[in-house]
Scaffold this active site. Structure first.
Site, PDB file in Angstrom:
ATOM      1  N   GLU A  96      48.354  -5.328  30.348  1.00 32.53           N
ATOM      2  CA  GLU A  96      47.690  -4.028  30.483  1.00 32.53           C
ATOM      3  C   GLU A  96      48.594  -2.883  30.020  1.00 32.53           C
ATOM      4  OE1 GLU A  96      45.854  -0.742  33.580  1.00 32.53           O
ATOM      5  OE2 GLU A  96      46.794  -2.524  34.432  1.00 32.53           O
ATOM      6  N   ASP A 127      62.597   1.764  40.182  1.00 35.24           N
ATOM      7  CA  ASP A 127      62.426   3.161  39.775  1.00 35.24           C
ATOM      8  C   ASP A 127      63.331   4.007  40.665  1.00 35.24           C
ATOM      9  OD1 ASP A 127      61.571   5.677  39.099  1.00 35.24           O
ATOM     10  OD2 ASP A 127      59.530   5.467  39.850  1.00 35.24           O
ATOM     11  N   ASP A 160      64.507   7.841  41.288  1.00 30.20           N
ATOM     12  CA  ASP A 160      64.059   9.192  40.955  1.00 30.20           C
ATOM     13  C   ASP A 160      64.964  10.211  41.633  1.00 30.20           C
ATOM     14  OD1 ASP A 160      62.588  11.625  40.816  1.00 30.20           O
ATOM     15  OD2 ASP A 160      60.754  10.453  40.484  1.00 30.20           O
TER      16      ASP A 160
END
Length: 395
Positions: free
Chosen positions: A45, A110, A112
């Site tokens: 995807e 991830d 951040d």
């Protein structure tokens, strides 16, 4: 690199980027994993954020050629990559209910910078500078070692997020096949800073200290004085000193100091880890169908490209407007190359032109980092295949 960027230029710059600079060949090579199983690339995807924040999920492509044709047509402002599904994502509406399943995806992390706002004074929210970028350097050093040495993974692709953080894609076969529970277990193992805004002491160590934490401390200790004491000046005002004192256990602050020191045995280490240890979003790591920003995607708000990071050189900011400017600078050897391309078929000529184009820009060194990563994966696959064939011959 900090150069002025005007978001209004994006509609003009993105078509040039997808037509002439985006490394489709390497990108396709990465996501098909040597044709590891039938339809591996086709069942992946992609999700695109288009102009005016139009969000399109469940995009999928049959070949590199189709991807190359569609990207300049759709001009995504942002590209996210999702899982490899049981069926083609573009056909998810026509598949029998309940059979469309996410099967595999890279194990991703991830980190951040906004999650560190309570421990950085130089910037806040989406802003970053060289002082707080040290936190990303520490995070990469700690997690890269742990994923390789503690878990035995080999193929780690570190990528700048394009704005305020970094992503890690663990691409080993074993990592891509991990269940949700196993992904959550890896992420939990790597998480030390716990609790929300209301939690003051977010790191609490117990005796004996786990070897992984000792390894992490050896990284943090290398950077702590320069980062926390000098750059963030955490002892520079009453307010910031109070924040540090609030992290001390009560038995350290009490007079006379208690001999048991049960709660405060490792208070200095806890403070260092609270200020510098990587802060992970566990939800991003544990979901197989969680989308993550693609390498070589452009960040529409900053104009920066999500480029692979060379671990030997951790400062990685590259502007789309800068590389499009570099592209327009004339070069002496072009006429000769144009003569050569007349003798090639259209697709080969297009591929050659794209390689030639990105090599004229600052993007070239980041594509080279990506190439090295892909070569290492190809060598590893070849080694596995040789091992299997040797085992089959073992009578």
């Amino acid at each position: 690199i900090e150069t002025y960027y005007d978001p209004a230029c994006l509609p003009d710059l993105l078509p040039i980027y997808y037509r002439r600079l985006f490394p489709f060949s390497q990108y396709y090579r990465w996501l098909r994993y040597g044709g590891v199983s039938k339809n591996y690339f086709q069942n992946r995807e992609f999700s695109f954020t288009l102009k005016y924040d139009i969000y399109v999920r469940y995009q999928s492509f049959t070949t590199q050629n189709e991807l190359e044709k569609e990207m300049p047509k759709m001009v995504p402002y942002k590209i996210d990559i999702g899982a490899v599904y049981s069926h083609r994502p573009s056909q998810h509406n026509v598949v029998k209910s309940g059979t469309f399943q996410a099967l595999e995806k890279e194990l991703v992390f991830d980190i951040d910078m906004t999650d560190y706002d309570d421990v950085r004074r130089c910037c806040s929210a989406a802003d970053i500078c060289s002082k707080c970028w040290t936190l990303m350097t520490i995070a990469i050093r700690i997690l890269d070692r742990a994923l390789r040495e503690d878990f035995g993974f080999h193929h780690l692709l570190w990528v700048y997020s394009g704005r305020r953080g970094v992503h890690c894609w663990v691409c080993d076969d074993a990592a891509r096949k991990l269940s949700v529970a196993a992904r959550a277990a890896v992420a939990e193992y790597l998480s030390l800073v716990k609790g929300g805004e209301e939690t003051v002491r977010k790191v609490v160590l117990s005796d004996p200290i786990h070897p992984f934490i000792n390894h992490s401390l050896s990284v943090v200790e290398r950077y702590f004085q320069q980062y926390a004491i000098v750059d963030q000046d955490i002892l520079g005002s009453k307010e910031s000193v109070d924040k540090v004192l609030a992290l001390l256990p009560e038995d350290i602050l009490s007079f006379p100091v208690s001999n048991s020191r049960k709660g405060g045995q490792y208070f200095d280490k806890e403070i260092m880890l609270q200020y510098c240890y990587p802060r992970l979003d566990v939800n991003v790591s544990k979901g197989v169908n969680h989308l993550l920003k693609s390498p070589f995607s452009v960040h529409p708000k900053t104009g920066r490209i999500s480029v692979p990071i060379d671990l030997k050189e951790l400062n990685t900011l590259i502007l789309l407007s800068l590389i499009c400017e570099e592209l327009e600078r004339p070069r002496a050897d072009e006429a000769e190359e144009d003569d050569m391309k007349d003798q090639e078929n259209e697709q080969e000529a297009g591929e050659r032109r794209r390689i030639r184009d990105y090599k004229r820009t600052s993007l070239a060194k980041y594509v080279k980092v990506f190439d090295r990563f892909l070569e290492a994966m190809a060598r590893s696959r070849k080694g596995e295949m040789l091992k299997k064939s040797d085992l089959q011959k073992d009578f």
